[in-house]
Design a protein around this motif. Structure first.
Motif, PDB file in Angstrom:
ATOM      1  N   TYR A   1       5.617  38.655   7.065  1.00 44.96           N
ATOM      2  CA  TYR A   1       6.682  37.727   6.667  1.00 44.96           C
ATOM      3  C   TYR A   1       6.074  36.329   6.472  1.00 44.96           C
ATOM      4  N   TRP A   2       5.114  36.273   5.577  1.00 47.32           N
ATOM      5  CA  TRP A   2       4.373  35.044   5.331  1.00 47.32           C
ATOM      6  C   TRP A   2       5.228  34.054   4.544  1.00 47.32           C
ATOM      7  N   SER A   3       5.014  32.782   4.822  1.00 50.66           N
ATOM      8  CA  SER A   3       5.613  31.737   3.997  1.00 50.66           C
ATOM      9  C   SER A   3       4.992  31.780   2.605  1.00 50.66           C
ATOM     10  N   TYR A   4       5.649  31.164   1.670  1.00 51.37           N
ATOM     11  CA  TYR A   4       5.175  31.210   0.292  1.00 51.37           C
ATOM     12  C   TYR A   4       3.763  30.609   0.199  1.00 51.37           C
ATOM     13  N   GLY A   5       2.833  31.366  -0.431  1.00 45.83           N
ATOM     14  CA  GLY A   5       1.465  30.901  -0.630  1.00 45.83           C
ATOM     15  C   GLY A   5       0.524  31.234   0.514  1.00 45.83           C
ATOM     16  N   TYR A   6       1.010  31.798   1.603  1.00 47.34           N
ATOM     17  CA  TYR A   6       0.174  32.145   2.762  1.00 47.34           C
ATOM     18  C   TYR A   6      -0.028  33.656   2.798  1.00 47.34           C
ATOM     19  N   PRO A   7      -1.144  34.052   3.464  1.00 49.76           N
ATOM     20  CA  PRO A   7      -2.182  33.244   4.137  1.00 49.76           C
ATOM     21  C   PRO A   7      -3.175  32.625   3.139  1.00 49.76           C
ATOM     22  N   ARG A   8      -3.744  31.445   3.533  1.00 44.73           N
ATOM     23  CA  ARG A   8      -4.643  30.711   2.648  1.00 44.73           C
ATOM     24  C   ARG A   8      -6.072  30.647   3.179  1.00 44.73           C
ATOM     25  N   SER A   9      -6.371  31.461   4.164  1.00 42.75           N
ATOM     26  CA  SER A   9      -7.710  31.481   4.780  1.00 42.75           C
ATOM     27  C   SER A   9      -8.031  30.159   5.461  1.00 42.75           C
ATOM     28  N   TYR A  10      -7.002  29.514   6.037  1.00 43.63           N
ATOM     29  CA  TYR A  10      -7.217  28.285   6.790  1.00 43.63           C
ATOM     30  C   TYR A  10      -7.640  28.563   8.226  1.00 43.63           C
ATOM     31  N   GLY A  11      -7.453  29.798   8.655  1.00 48.67           N
ATOM     32  CA  GLY A  11      -7.816  30.164  10.015  1.00 48.67           C
ATOM     33  C   GLY A  11      -7.557  31.640  10.249  1.00 48.67           C
ATOM     34  N   ASP A  12      -7.863  32.068  11.468  1.00 42.54           N
ATOM     35  CA  ASP A  12      -7.777  33.488  11.790  1.00 42.54           C
ATOM     36  C   ASP A  12      -6.596  33.829  12.715  1.00 42.54           C
ATOM     37  N   CYS A  13      -5.759  32.856  13.010  1.00 43.09           N
ATOM     38  CA  CYS A  13      -4.616  33.112  13.881  1.00 43.09           C
ATOM     39  C   CYS A  13      -3.333  32.759  13.137  1.00 43.09           C
ATOM     40  N   ALA A  14      -2.262  33.521  13.457  1.00 43.66           N
ATOM     41  CA  ALA A  14      -0.994  33.338  12.745  1.00 43.66           C
ATOM     42  C   ALA A  14      -0.022  32.552  13.617  1.00 43.66           C
ATOM     43  N   GLN A  15       0.731  31.673  12.947  1.00 40.10           N
ATOM     44  CA  GLN A  15       1.753  30.872  13.607  1.00 40.10           C
ATOM     45  C   GLN A  15       3.070  31.008  12.822  1.00 40.10           C
ATOM     46  N   MET A  16       4.169  30.887  13.532  1.00 37.64           N
ATOM     47  CA  MET A  16       5.476  31.031  12.904  1.00 37.64           C
ATOM     48  C   MET A  16       6.108  29.664  12.701  1.00 37.64           C
ATOM     49  N   SER A  17       6.698  29.502  11.503  1.00 38.25           N
ATOM     50  CA  SER A  17       7.467  28.291  11.209  1.00 38.25           C
ATOM     51  C   SER A  17       8.875  28.726  10.806  1.00 38.25           C
ATOM     52  N   SER A  18       9.698  27.790  10.452  1.00 40.06           N
ATOM     53  CA  SER A  18      11.074  28.102  10.075  1.00 40.06           C
ATOM     54  C   SER A  18      11.146  28.825   8.735  1.00 40.06           C
ATOM     55  N   THR A  19      10.055  28.837   7.965  1.00 39.60           N
ATOM     56  CA  THR A  19      10.040  29.489   6.657  1.00 39.60           C
ATOM     57  C   THR A  19       9.249  30.793   6.652  1.00 39.60           C
ATOM     58  N   GLY A  20       8.539  31.090   7.744  1.00 39.78           N
ATOM     59  CA  GLY A  20       7.752  32.316   7.794  1.00 39.78           C
ATOM     60  C   GLY A  20       6.471  32.101   8.561  1.00 39.78           C
ATOM     61  N   TRP A  21       5.441  32.897   8.222  1.00 43.71           N
ATOM     62  CA  TRP A  21       4.171  32.816   8.916  1.00 43.71           C
ATOM     63  C   TRP A  21       3.190  31.959   8.106  1.00 43.71           C
ATOM     64  N   GLU A  22       2.278  31.370   8.896  1.00 42.78           N
ATOM     65  CA  GLU A  22       1.179  30.605   8.286  1.00 42.78           C
ATOM     66  C   GLU A  22      -0.087  30.891   9.075  1.00 42.78           C
ATOM     67  N   ASP A  23      -1.210  30.887   8.399  1.00 43.64           N
ATOM     68  CA  ASP A  23      -2.474  31.048   9.120  1.00 43.64           C
ATOM     69  C   ASP A  23      -3.027  29.668   9.473  1.00 43.64           C
TER      70      ASP A  23
END
Length: 260
Positions: free
Chosen positions: A212-234
């Motif tokens: 359930y990634w946010s739009y445009g993610y993952p972007r290879s910014y890191g190896d751990c996933a975090q949740m925001s109000s719009t979805g997941w981000e790396d």
């Protein structure tokens, strides 16, 4: 003299006639007697024999008629009996199954109430205990408790903290669960139990299939996933973020419901 002779002749003729008549009657009686002696059975039983013949013919026809009807009547009676038996068996089976189903439903309802009461007490106890100890909050959803941290830690430290609370970083198993937690995080970002080691995997070793990634993610910014109000981000695992721990109380299987 002439008249006397005529009278004598007349008496003679009369006597001859009477004698002949009597002899004739005697011969008739003798013939009847002889006939009766020769064939008394045939003479007397002829009507009976005829009647018996007609009676036998009538009886035979009735027997034939009776032989024509018993087979269909017996088949019809047998069919009615089988049908009645089948209806009775179905009624008994239906009644038995209905009673068993009602009993099963009653047992499930009682078990559900017991589990709900247990969860309510457990949730209330955990919440009060953790509020006194660390001033943080647990929330309950679908047989699991979620700890929404107010502290900021790295991904590894966040997971260690969850272990100390008999939990782990949250593993998200459905869109419904994702939507519930998205409403909780607000404008902050929270670590979840998803990390990349060549491929994205959950902390229990299961490879990610539905993300359930946010739009445009993952972007290879890191190896751990975090949740925001719009979805997941790396992001980088060393960044400090808030985090969400999850403690599952019950697990389902096709056999039973296990709670601990």
């Amino acid at each position: 003299m002439y008249n006397t002779e005529r009278l004598e002749i007349t008496h003679a003729i009369y006597d001859d006639v009477m004698t002949w008549t009597e002899e004739r009657a005697e011969r008739v009686e003798m013939m009847v007697d002889i006939y009766d002696r020769v064939d008394p059975v045939s003479h007397h039983d002829l009507p009976s024999h005829t009647e018996k013949h007609h009676t036998l013919q009538h009886t035979g026809s009735v027997s034939v008629e009776n032989r024509k009807h018993p087979a269909p009547v017996v088949c019809l009676c047998l069919l009615c009996f089988l049908l009645l038996t089948a209806v009775m068996v179905l009624c008994v089976c239906f009644t038995t199954e209905r009673k068993q189903l009602l009993t099963h439903i009653s047992n499930l309802t009682e078990e559900r109430e017991q589990i709900k009461n247990k969860f309510d007490k457990l949730q209330h106890g955990l919440y009060e205990q953790d509020q006194r100890a660390d001033n943080f909050q647990w929330i309950y959803y679908n047989f699991s408790f979620y700890y929404i941290s107010s502290d900021w830690k790295s991904w590894s430290d966040s997971r260690l903290y969850c272990h100390q609370k008999r939990a782990d970083l949250v593993i998200i198993n459905s869109r419904e669960e994702q939507e519930v937690l998205q409403k909780v995080v607000g404008s902050y970002k929270f670590w979840i139990g998803l990390k990349k080691s060549g491929k994205w995997e959950w902390t229990d070793g299961v490879t990610l299939t539905n993300g359930y990634w946010s739009y445009g993610y993952p972007r290879s910014y890191g190896d751990c996933a975090q949740m925001s109000s719009t979805g997941w981000e790396d992001g980088s695992c060393t960044y400090t973020k808030k985090f969400i721990c999850k403690r599952t109380i019950c697990t389902y299987s096709k056999i039973n419901l296990s709670c601990f």
